[in-house]
Enzyme design. Sequence first.
Site, PDB file in Angstrom:
ATOM      1  N   GLY A   1       2.100   2.059  10.784  1.00  0.00           N
ATOM      2  CA  GLY A   1       3.030   3.186  10.664  1.00  0.00           C
ATOM      3  C   GLY A   1       3.666   3.601  11.968  1.00  0.00           C
TER       4      GLY A   1
ATOM      5  N   SER B   1       3.159  -2.369  10.435  1.00  0.00           N
ATOM      6  CA  SER B   1       4.612  -2.408  10.660  1.00  0.00           C
ATOM      7  C   SER B   1       5.217  -3.771  10.357  1.00  0.00           C
ATOM      8  CB  SER B   1       4.952  -1.953  12.084  1.00  0.00           C
ATOM      9  OG  SER B   1       4.533  -0.613  12.272  1.00  0.00           O
TER      10      SER B   1
ATOM     11  N   HIS C   1      -9.529   0.868   4.527  1.00  0.00           N
ATOM     12  CA  HIS C   1      -8.285   1.057   5.281  1.00  0.00           C
ATOM     13  C   HIS C   1      -8.576   1.985   6.464  1.00  0.00           C
ATOM     14  CE1 HIS C   1      -4.248   2.399   6.311  1.00  0.00           C
ATOM     15  NE2 HIS C   1      -3.814   1.306   5.696  1.00  0.00           N
TER      16      HIS C   1
ATOM     17  N   ASN D   1       0.876  -1.181   0.000  1.00  0.00           N
ATOM     18  CA  ASN D   1       0.000   0.000   0.000  1.00  0.00           C
ATOM     19  C   ASN D   1       0.908   1.224   0.000  1.00  0.00           C
ATOM     20  OD1 ASN D   1      -1.805   2.049   0.477  1.00  0.00           O
ATOM     21  ND2 ASN D   1      -2.301   1.416   2.580  1.00  0.00           N
ATOM     22  N   TRP D   2       1.036   1.851  -1.170  1.00  0.00           N
ATOM     23  CA  TRP D   2       1.970   2.985  -1.289  1.00  0.00           C
ATOM     24  C   TRP D   2       1.383   4.269  -0.697  1.00  0.00           C
ATOM     25  CZ3 TRP D   2       4.305   2.445  -6.954  1.00  0.00           C
ATOM     26  CH2 TRP D   2       4.941   1.194  -7.053  1.00  0.00           C
ATOM     27  N   LYS D   3       0.134   4.242  -0.310  1.00  0.00           N
ATOM     28  CA  LYS D   3      -0.543   5.420   0.261  1.00  0.00           C
ATOM     29  C   LYS D   3      -0.317   6.646  -0.642  1.00  0.00           C
ATOM     30  CE  LYS D   3       0.048   3.396   4.794  1.00  0.00           C
ATOM     31  NZ  LYS D   3      -0.110   3.538   6.208  1.00  0.00           N
TER      32      LYS D   3
ATOM     33  N   GLU E   1      -5.590  -5.243  10.314  1.00  0.00           N
ATOM     34  CA  GLU E   1      -4.590  -4.208  10.564  1.00  0.00           C
ATOM     35  C   GLU E   1      -4.914  -3.491  11.864  1.00  0.00           C
ATOM     36  OE1 GLU E   1      -2.492  -2.938   6.765  1.00  0.00           O
ATOM     37  OE2 GLU E   1      -4.271  -1.701   6.893  1.00  0.00           O
TER      38      GLU E   1
ATOM     39  N   GLU F   1      -7.078   4.451   7.587  1.00  0.00           N
ATOM     40  CA  GLU F   1      -6.929   5.884   7.273  1.00  0.00           C
ATOM     41  C   GLU F   1      -8.168   6.401   6.547  1.00  0.00           C
ATOM     42  OE1 GLU F   1      -3.092   5.505   5.408  1.00  0.00           O
ATOM     43  OE2 GLU F   1      -2.273   4.918   7.352  1.00  0.00           O
TER      44      GLU F   1
ATOM     45  N   GLY G   1       2.776  -1.176   4.360  1.00  0.00           N
ATOM     46  CA  GLY G   1       2.814   0.262   4.087  1.00  0.00           C
ATOM     47  C   GLY G   1       4.247   0.721   3.857  1.00  0.00           C
ATOM     48  N   GLY G   2       4.862   1.246   4.926  1.00  0.00           N
ATOM     49  CA  GLY G   2       6.196   1.852   4.817  1.00  0.00           C
ATOM     50  C   GLY G   2       7.222   0.979   4.113  1.00  0.00           C
TER      51      GLY G   2
END
Length: 251
Positions: free
Chosen positions: A173, A213, A96, A9-11, A167, A98, A234-235
């Site tokens: 994150g 994470s 998600h 997920n590159w956000k 999640e 977010e 994510g990251g």
Amino acid sequence: MRRKIVAGNWKMNKTPAEAKVLAAEIANALGAAPCPVEVVVCPPYIDLPAVTETLAGTQIGVGAQNMHNEPKGAFTGEIAASMLQEIGVKYVILGHSERRTYFADTDATVNAKTKAALAAGFTPIVCVGETLEERESGKTETVVTTQIRGSLADLGADIAKVVVAYEPVWAIGTGKTATPAQAQEVHALIRKTLAEMAGEETAQSIRIQYGGSMKPENAAELMAQPDIDGGLIGGAALKADSFLAIVKAGC
Ligand code: PEP
């Protein structure tokens, strides 16, 4: 036997030119070391044409990070399934945390989007998870089962095509990962809920990813749990080497 699925997920990261470079790096490295894990990248909308073009003919699938449930119309700023279909998108992340926190996605809207995504032939990756406050007040089970029942309501046999991503919000994150045992406990609960909704056989076939994470150092142990069928990253998905190390941990 469930096929593991690892999705990046590159956000809201990477311009189209940067996205093209990252997609090519991932494809080149993966091409040299094929493995049975299903690999997906989910860039921002604006990057999707460049990334689907770069990954055409590879084993890597492309997903969007959201979509609207209506087929078209007066929904300023939104994207419909047919627009994603036309450029070769096959997956879509829905609900998600977010999106739920900043953009008012609810179980009802996630359910409507999931139905629209399935109708378009996409694999929806539907996210659920509790906040730290909910976990600390003993509400994890209620929160997660409510999200599963609401977000995946009335899908009929199509529920088997959904990928669920567990999640925990407190792990996204933050660098704080759920322990393999903590994650497995909730994954087993999700599978039990899916069995109550759709029967044991269907529940056993549905992939449940862990997200929060996940990194090269913890991915193998998490994915070795009996009910953890991959990761939503994510990251660590923003660099080809860390994303590929996670993919390889699932091979
Ligand atoms: C995510 O946002 O889906 C996620 C899991 O992020 P991170 O890996 O950075 O925690």
